[in-house]
Design a protein around this motif. Structure first.
Motif, short mmCIF file in Angstrom:
data_model
loop_
_atom_site.label_atom_id
_atom_site.label_comp_id
_atom_site.label_asym_id
_atom_site.label_seq_id
_atom_site.Cartn_x
_atom_site.Cartn_y
_atom_site.Cartn_z
N LEU D 21 0.09 10.37 35.19
CA LEU D 21 -0.74 9.86 34.50
C LEU D 21 -1.60 8.88 35.53
O LEU D 21 -0.91 8.05 36.32
N LYS D 23 -4.44 5.95 36.62
CA LYS D 23 -4.82 4.58 36.25
C LYS D 23 -6.12 4.82 35.34
O LYS D 23 -7.09 5.58 35.37
N GLY D 24 -6.26 4.04 34.16
CA GLY D 24 -7.53 3.93 33.38
C GLY D 24 -7.89 5.43 32.77
O GLY D 24 -8.93 5.59 32.43
N GLU D 25 -6.72 6.21 32.60
CA GLU D 25 -7.19 7.59 31.87
C GLU D 25 -6.37 7.65 30.68
O GLU D 25 -5.31 7.19 30.25
N HIS D 27 -4.54 10.33 28.46
CA HIS D 27 -3.95 11.48 28.80
C HIS D 27 -3.34 12.07 27.38
O HIS D 27 -2.59 11.55 26.96
N ILE D 154 0.65 0.57 30.65
CA ILE D 154 0.65 2.21 30.27
C ILE D 154 0.91 1.91 28.74
O ILE D 154 2.09 1.42 28.30
N VAL D 180 -9.03 1.30 27.70
CA VAL D 180 -9.25 2.18 29.05
C VAL D 180 -10.14 1.46 29.99
O VAL D 180 -9.89 1.16 31.06
N SER D 185 -3.95 2.60 30.89
CA SER D 185 -3.81 4.10 31.03
C SER D 185 -2.86 4.25 29.74
O SER D 185 -1.93 3.81 29.29
N SER D 200 -9.32 12.35 24.80
CA SER D 200 -8.58 12.38 26.22
C SER D 200 -9.48 12.87 27.27
O SER D 200 -10.44 13.71 27.10
#
Lengths: 355, 480, 314, 502
Positions: D21, D23-25, D27, D154, D180, D185, D200
């Motif tokens: 995963l 950062k800042g995503e 998923h 997270i 985000v 994340s 996503s």
């Protein structure tokens, strides 16, 4: 269940170690009991020998053991029937008192003089009084969702006070004591062992045990058993939950009522305030340890009766305080409970979860 | 896994063995009492607690005295539950005890029942009222003792209210309190006596609350017959600095500056007499009713006496002590009767008119109330009651004297004269079921003449009353 | 008017004695409330109170110091609470059986240990009663003086506990944890609250309070220890928690009702009227059942009451 | 997360799974039921310990033994079934278990922080409200704020939209975007294709506990994802039987019903089952399958619409009556609603007919009748058991299902509804059950098979319908079914494929 099945079942039960754990726990309780006894400065060996001698030594002693077994078995069965349907009836003591009242009313009435009918009617009325008194918490639960643990515990005390009121007023016999008049001798249970106090009540208790054994084979018994075992499956199978709850508690109360009737017609022949030294409460323990199976309840009831009679003898001859028997009973319960969990834990570890 | 369990149970067995052997070595003898001693096996059994400092404790001490005096070995059993009484008696009889002292009136009927099955076991029931060939009862006339307590209380009360607390409304306890009331009323007719029943012999907390309630209600003398609960009553009196009377044992030790005195049962003497009966096998299966004795261990068969005033002796004025002594003697000489009363009584009274003179007649009854009283002059007085039952009437001598016969309808009713003083005499009789009126005739009944004659009579009467008042003052008796 | 004065004194007496009779039940009730808030139903309060009465008596008898007595009372009841915790939390037995075992054990052990220490005596060993506190200004106010202001310290502590337990349960972090453990143990577990530790703590605090309740009988009311000196107060406490819908202020009301009824029937007899006292004594047992019926729609019971929590059961 | 493997008994939930995963995503984690999505995330959150593999958070290797450890590492999870305490207030639910300095609850400052967070992430919530009065959507927001309150980096969301209304869904996505932006994340477990595409940045697809692939959302398409999600494994399939002309035996007409959380879950669902056919209901769990089965069996109230079986209306009739009219029902949780574990086979078999005269006289049950019936069933259905009086809980899963099927089929029903009949069974037992279903179909019974296992449907059923968000989105003959279209439909893409309604 054919005889063959019963034999196979008991055979593998014996082989199965689960069977021995309760006895090991009980003996552990006796060991701790011995430590406490030792602390009171009593010669433990002698105390325990006198205890068992008191229970089995004399005919009179053994008669007393069976006498106590009668009460403990009937109340134990009563509570085990309720527990089988997951109805936590802790009110057996109060139902016992009401049953005793029912038995007494027959005994002191004119019917009490007609041999045969008196005893028969006495038992019926004890059953009815006990059952009706147990229906109160049942209806409260079904209609108002009142938790039956609380209502049955509290109703015990209501029963004691009600009986005490009657004995100081309406049904008090003339003369000295706050007792009811003596019941007609036709309604007094005949002593079956001359020289002991054991009366025919033990037969009634045996019949009740067989009765409960076959109850689970009847139509309504099956319904009650199923509601207790898995209420969701029972509801899906179309079983009537309300009816089961009411019938269960009625039967449970009735059996406890008969225990009360037996105490009056078999032992005291009059209704007095302290008629039961707490049989109704010990019954809860017996039902739990007897694992709600009539035979199991009978064995545990007999064991506790030996314990109680034995401690009485210990008290009489060695001055061991009667509180010791209560402590010992508590220790047995605690150790067997721990033992049961030990078995469950064992089961999980060994089998690894079949399904 | 099975081995694990086998190991566990083996350990348990070894532990038990080690324990037992260690016990055998140490074996202190604190409680165990060996079975030896003289050939006579005696047992003391009671439903009370030996630690109640009263009823139970007195029996325990008396039995201990038998042990020290005669060397017998006594087995003790306390706080036996009422339903287990018969079983306990049977078990001791079964174990072959020669004499069982059953301490408590609840033991009466079971004793007779068990006695039938074990003829050679002698049972003596203390405060029992039963008898058979091998069962005797000692029913002390406790009410004679409490009669004196009532009189003493009435003489010394400042608030005019006495109180009593009972463990439960058992008949022999009612009897004790009725004697107490009779003594109080004799000394001070307008005295107020209030009572409370706890319904519990082992609850000092309740006893205390009941005592405090009575003190709040003006009582300055508390009297208890409630075993352990009684301690609470004494504590209440101590807290509020009023007097208290103890029961069965001299309980001044519990609160020296509160317990003025106690009515005491001389159990040492009673148990000793019982033992002698058995030892010299002169056992008589009958009910002994020992009454008052002047002091502890005094001659005669009386076993009830008042405890000394101990520290509070200075508080009791001399004339009260004298009067008390006089009353004690009167009871012993049967000049004053303190009958057994096993039903609670309530006060009754009635006024009878004769010409313009009205007379009030007071009394107590366990049942009926007086509807009306009519004097037919010269002959008798007629009373109408609403219910039958035991009746006691205090008849002023000015109305009737020298009572000869009491008739209910046409049946004569047997009566006892309980006490008589110069101004009034008290009689006790039972109004039989079915009849509602009674006629008491006496030698001199207030004559009734025409109005003229009445005036002459009035003058005469004034003279008589004058004399009576003069004599009355001498005896310091209450006004009529 | 003399009569008025007299009955007035009696009424005051009844209320004062009502408060005294209410205090031990109040202690036990508040203790049980804390235990039940965490999800543990305890039928063994009576046993804990008896051990408390015994512990309190022994502590004070041998040291002559009430504080040590109270502490010993809390400790001896606490030991039973730990056993109850072990039975119902760690090995998760049926909580009814565990409760009854504690009741039986407490009753038997207290009497046994008493006999062990004092043996058979005719004059029961006794302890000086806990001295009453006389608040100079207030104690002798007419009327409310005796009712409110000359009681023993335990009464004041008891009544002080009512707001304290309220604050403890509703206003403190620990209180929130206890409540969550009682309502939704899974959530508590997921948020990192140690369900077992919290439940043990709640049961032990509950036991200690029941212990003080028991000690009240031996140290304040009577100065003795007797076999069942509490006379069923443990069962009343159980009923009070339900009557009080698990809230401290209602438990106080329940305790007072119980005390008053008990005192009233004694006081009534002193006034000379004889009412069958058995019916009055039934009230403390009947009222809670009526309350439960009333509760039908909105029950206040902690959701997870009496159900053992099995960690990891998904 | 590298090489994560975990086994429950002999079922491998995650098999050597690698998952990363950034950062800042946001998923997405996509997969069918039983693909191991939730299990993987539960490991990350510390609820389970993996048998093998390691977890690296912000560069360091760690072991997460409990949710507490996870929270310390800044990982929080919003479960599918909310973990909230209804009688407590929003604030109390959020701050419970927090390490706090003071003794006293500081509700005021907590409320201030909650409002601040709500503002920041666009989640309108009233801190003082009690949970019991909140709608499902609002409760979910409380769960999210509960995570945010603990300053996590997270956030794992497990099937967040399953109970939401469309508008609530949109609001949720907006919230995720703002999170985000603040540097959080997010891992987003779902089976809905459109959600993955919309929300996503990257998607990992799991099937059968293995990672099929990780792709950037922008350069993949729903059909590609559907293919990866559904995949194809051919088991020898049963010859489908044409049943177009058979009369209807069971009709559901715009039936609506609520789920346990009082949310409308069946939305005007219409369905027709014909005599002598096996109709499969395909779809991802949580789209109303259980509610559908329970509504037919009479265990759940129908809010609107009607159900007709063999032209008798059975809407909201008592389960016992429906059963007598000819319904057989094999529930999904066979151990709970279907059987009683500590009962013997004989006793379980008469659970639905104990009141009939055949099996019980005036008072007593007819023991020999019960024994006879049990022995017949054990032989007919080849149930491997030491005896008929042995408690059922000692039987294997397969045998349990056989006993349950036997009981239902012994009433020779007109309609047979089965829900996940072969879940957790071995191959042998599964085939046996399928043979039984076919046998029933051949002698004219209408069989409705609800199953999460698409392959099972494709091998056994004559016709199949896809259920999505409480509605039947399409019905087709198995012959013209095409796996990719079904995958899309299960993922919510409506009827893009060519075939019309049969």
């Amino acid at each position: 269940m054919s005889v063959l099945d019963v034999v196979t079942q008991t055979r593998n039960k014996l082989r199965d170690v689960k069977f021995f754990v309760p006895f090991a726990s009980a003996s552990l309780a006796f060991v701790v009991g011995a430590i406490i006894l030792g602390a009171t400065g009593v010669d433990v060996g002698k105390a325990y020998t006198i205890m068992f001698e008191g229970a089995f030594g004399s005919a009179f002693g053994f008669g007393d053991v069976l006498l106590k077994t009668t009460s403990l078995l009937l109340t134990g069965l009563a509570v085990s029937v309720a527990f089988r349907c997951k109805q936590w009836n802790i009110g057996a003591e109060g139902q016992l008192y009401m049953g005793a009242l029912g038995g007494t009313l027959v005994g002191i009435s004119v019917v009490g003089l007609i041999p045969g009918l008196a005893i028969f009617l006495g038992i019926i009325l004890s059953f009815i009084f006990g059952a009706v008194f147990a229906l109160v918490p049942a209806v409260l639960k079904v209609k108002f969702g009142v938790n039956e643990v609380i209502s049955t515990v509290l109703l015990n005390f209501v029963a004691f006070l009600f009986i005490s009121f009657l004995l100081h007023g309406p049904i008090k016999a003339p003369g000295f004591n706050p007792y009811s008049p003596e019941i007609g001798n036709a309604s007094q249970m005949p002593i079956i062992f001359p020289g002991t106090r054991l009366h025919a009540g033990i037969i009634v208790a045996a019949l009740a045990t067989v009765g409960v054994y076959y109850l689970w084979k009847t139509k309504i018994g099956f319904e009650i058993k199923s509601v207790g075992a898995n209420i969701k499956a029972a509801r899906y199978a179309g079983m009537n939950i309300t009816k089961s709850v009411l019938v269960t508690l009625a039967i449970s109360g009735g059996l406890a009522g008969i225990a009360g009737g037996m105490l009056v017609s078999g032992v005291q022949h009059v209704l007095i305030e302290g008629i039961s030294p707490g049989y109704g409460f010990i019954a809860v323990i017996i039902a739990l340890l007897g694992r709600q199976h009539p035979i199991g309840v009978a064995i545990v009831a007999f064991f506790f009766s030996v314990l109680m009679t034995g401690s009485e003898t210990m008290y009489r001859s060695l001055g061991v305080p009667s509180a010791f028997s209560m402590t010992l009973q508590a220790l047995v319960l605690v150790f067997v409970l721990v033992g049961q969990l030990f078995v469950v834990w064992l089961g999980k570890r060994k089998v690894g979860g079949a399904r | 896994m099975k081995s694990y369990l086998k190991k566990a149970s083996v350990v348990a067995v070894i532990a038990a063995l080690v324990l037992v052997s260690s016990m055998a070595i140490v074996a202190p003898l604190q409680i165990a009492n060996a079975q030896g001693g003289k050939q006579l096996k005696i047992a003391l059994v009671t439903d009370a607690l030996f630690s109640d400092g009263g009823w139970g404790a007195a029996a325990h001490d008396a039995a201990k005295l038998l042990e020290t005096k005669y060397g017998y070995q006594v087995a003790y059993a306390e706080s036996i539950a009422i339903p287990d009484i018969e079983a306990t008696l049977r078990q001791y009889a079964q174990d072959g005890y020669d004499l069982i002292i059953a301490h408590g009136f609840q033991w009466g009927d079971p004793a007779v029942k068990v006695g039938k099955d074990y003829p050679n076991t002698k049972i003596v029931v203390f405060t029992g009222l039963v008898s058979s060939n091998n069962v005797a009862s000692i029913f002390p006339m406790q009410q004679e003792g409490t009669f004196l307590l009532g009189a003493l209380g009435a003489m010394m009360t400042k608030t005019g209210t006495l109180a009593y607390v009972g463990g439960d409304q058992y008949p022999n306890i009612i009897n004790i309190f009725e004697g107490y009331k009779q003594g109080a009323k004799l000394v001070k007719p307008d005295i107020k006596v209030i009572g409370t029943y706890l319904g519990d012999f082992d609850n000092p907390a309740k006893g205390k609350e009941a005592g405090l309630a009575q003190i709040n209600n003006g009582a300055d003398f508390l009297f208890h017959v409630a075993d352990t609960s009684g301690h609470g009553v004494i504590q209440a009196a101590k807290e509020k600095k009023v007097y208290a009377f103890g029961a069965v044992l001299d309980q001044s030790a519990l609160a020296p500056d509160t317990v003025l005195t106690s009515f005491v049962l001389d159990m040492d003497k009673a148990f000793d007499q019982a033992l002698q009966m058995v030892v010299q096998n002169k056992f008589e299966g009958k009910i002994f009713k020992p009454g008052i004795e002047v002091g502890k261990g005094a001659s005669g068969d009386g076993i009830v006496y008042l405890a000394p005033f101990n520290q509070l002796d200075s508080k009791v004025p001399a004339d009260v002590k004298a009067k008390l002594q006089e009353l004690t003697q009167a009871v012993i000489d049967k000049k004053i009767l303190v009958p057994e009363r096993i039903k609670t009584t309530s006060d009754i009274s009635a006024t009878a008119k004769l010409g313009d003179q009205t007379y009030t007649i007071t009394g107590i009854s366990s049942g009926g109330k007086i509807n009306s009283a009519t004097i037919n002059s010269g002959k008798s007085i007629k009373f109408e009651f609403d219910k039958a039952g035991d009746i006691e009437l205090t008849l002023p001598k000015s109305v009737i004297d020298g009572i000869t016969v009491v008739k209910a309808g046409d049946k004569t009713v047997e009566f006892q004269e309980i006490s008589s003083s110069d101004s009034a005499s008290t009689i006790k009789f039972v109004l039989p079921e079915g009849s509602s009126s009674v006629e008491i005739s006496g030698t001199t009944v207030v004559p009734e003449f025409g109005t003229l004659v009445a005036i002459v009579l009035a003058a005469l009467l004034v003279g008589v009353i004058g004399i009576v008042r003069f004599k009355g003052a001498l005896l310091n008796l209450g006004r009529p | 008017m003399k009569l008025a004065g007299e009955t007035e004194a009696v009424i005051i007496g009844i209320i004062a004695s009502g408060i005294r009779l209410a205090t031990p039940v109040l202690f036990a009730g508040l203790g049980e409330k804390i235990a039940e808030r965490s999800g543990i139903l305890n039928l063994g309060i009576e046993g804990m109170m008896l051990m408390g009465a015994f512990g309190g008596f022994i502590g004070t008898y041998f040291t002559g110091n009430y504080v040590i007595g109270i502490l010993l009372a809390m400790a001896s009841a606490g030991i039973l609470a730990v056993l109850k915790g072990f039975l119902s939390i760690t090995i998760r037995t049926n909580q009814l059986a565990a409760g009854l075992a504690i009741w039986l054990l407490g009753t038997g052990l207290a009497a046994l240990l008493y006999r062990l220490t004092f043996g058979v005596r005719t004059a029961a060993p006794s302890v000086e009663l806990m001295p009453k506190i006389d608040i100079p200004g207030l104690s002798n106010l007419p009327g409310i003086g005796p009712i409110l202001f000359n009681h023993d310290p335990l009464v004041y502590i008891g009544f002080l506990l009512v707001p304290l337990t309220y604050i403890f349960i509703f206003k403190t972090n620990l209180g929130l944890k206890i409540r969550t453990v009682g309502e939704n143990p899974k959530q508590a577990d997921a948020l990192g609250v140690n369900v077992y530790k919290i439940r043990y703590l709640a049961v032990i605090v509950g036991g200690a309070l029941a212990g003080i309740g028991g000690a009240y009988y031996s140290l304040v009311q009577t100065g003795y220890f007797l076999e069942n000196i509490t006379g069923g107060a443990g069962w009343i406490a159980l009923a009070l928690v339900i009557f009080g819908r698990w809230k401290s202020q209602w438990i106080l009301v329940g305790a007072l009702i119980f005390g008053m009824v008990d005192a009233f029937q004694l006081g009534l007899q002193a006034l000379g009227t004889t009412l069958p006292y058995q019916f009055l004594l039934m009230l403390p047992y009947l009222i809670p059942i009526a309350v439960l019926v009333g509760l039908y729609k909105r029950t206040g019971a902690p959701a997870a009451l009496a159900t053992p929590y099995v960690r990891g059961e998904r | 997360m590298k090489g994560i493997t975990i086994k429950f008994g002999d079922v491998v939930a995650n098999n050597n799974v690698d998952f990363d995963l950034l950062k800042g995503e946001v998923h997405g984690l996509l997969g069918e039921n039983g693909a191991g999505k939730t299990t993987l995330m539960s490991i990350l959150y510390g609820l389970y310990q993996p048998n093998a593999g390691e977890i690296i958070v912000k560069g360091e290797k760690t072991t997460i033994k409990s949710p507490n450890d996870a929270m310390e590492l800044g990982i929080a999870m919003v479960h599918q079934h909310f973990l909230l305490t209804p009688p407590h207030s929003v604030t109390e639910n959020i701050i419970v278990g927090l390490k706090s300095r003071g003794l006293f609850l500081d509700l005021a400052s907590a409320e201030k922080k909650i409002l601040y967070l709500a503002e920041k992430y666009g989640l309108k919530i009233d801190p003082k409200a009690t949970i019991a009065d909140l709608a499902v959507g609002e409760q979910q927001r409380v769960e999210i704020i509960k995570a945010l309150y603990r300053d996590i980096d997270i956030l794992i969301l497990d099937e967040p939209t399953s109970m939401l209304t469309p508008q609530e869904e949109k609001a949720l996505f907006a919230t995720l975007q703002s999170m985000v932006k603040q540097g959080l994340s997010i891992i987003f477990i779902t089976h809905k294709l459109h959600e993955v595409m919309e929300a996503s940045n990257r998607v990992t697809v799991l099937r059968g506990g293995k990672v099929v692939g990780t792709v950037k959302t922008s350069d993949s398409s729903e059909s590609e994802l559907a293919k990866m999600m559904v995949g194809r494994s051919i088991i020898e399939s049963v010859e489908p039987k044409a049943s177009a002309k058979n009369p209807a035996i069971l009709q559901l007409k715009n039936v609506s019903a609520l789920n346990n959380a009082k949310v409308k879950f069946l939305k005007d669902l219409s369905l027709e089952l014909r005599k002598g056919e096996i109709l499969g209901i395909a779809g991802v769990d949580g789209n109303g399958q259980a509610e559908l089965a329970e509504v037919i069996a009479g265990l759940r109230k129908v809010q609107s619409g009607e159900i007709i079986m063999d032209n008798t209306a059975i809407t909201n009739a008592a389960p016992r009556k429906i059963r007598e009219w000819g319904l057989a029902y094999v529930p999904q949780d066979r151990l709970n609603t279907g059987l009683i574990l500590d009962y013997s086979i004989a006793e379980n078999l008469i659970l639905d007919r104990w009141y009939k005269d055949e099996y019980s006289g005036k008072i007593f049950l007819k023991q020999e009748k019960m024994k006879e019936f049990a022995e017949k069933v054990v032989t007919d259905f080849e149930v491997k058991t030491p005896g008929i009086n042995v408690p059922v809980n000692s039987l294997s899963g397969g045998n349990l299902q056989k006993v349950l099927m036997a009981r239902e089929l012994a009433r020779n029903p007109k309609v047979l509804v089965v829900h996940n009949p072969t879940r957790g069974l071995d191959i042998g037992a599964t085939e046996y059950i399928h043979k039984q279903l076919v046998k029933q179909r051949d002698n004219g019974v209408g069989v409705l098979m609800i199953s999460l296992d698409l392959d099972e449907i494709l091998t056994v059923c004559d016709r199949l319908a896809v259920i999505y968000e409480g509605k039947i989105v399409s019905v087709m003959d198995r012959r013209d079914a095409n796996v990719d279209d079904i995958g899309l439909m299960m993922g919510g893409k409506v009827a893009v494929a060519s075939e019309g309604k049969k």
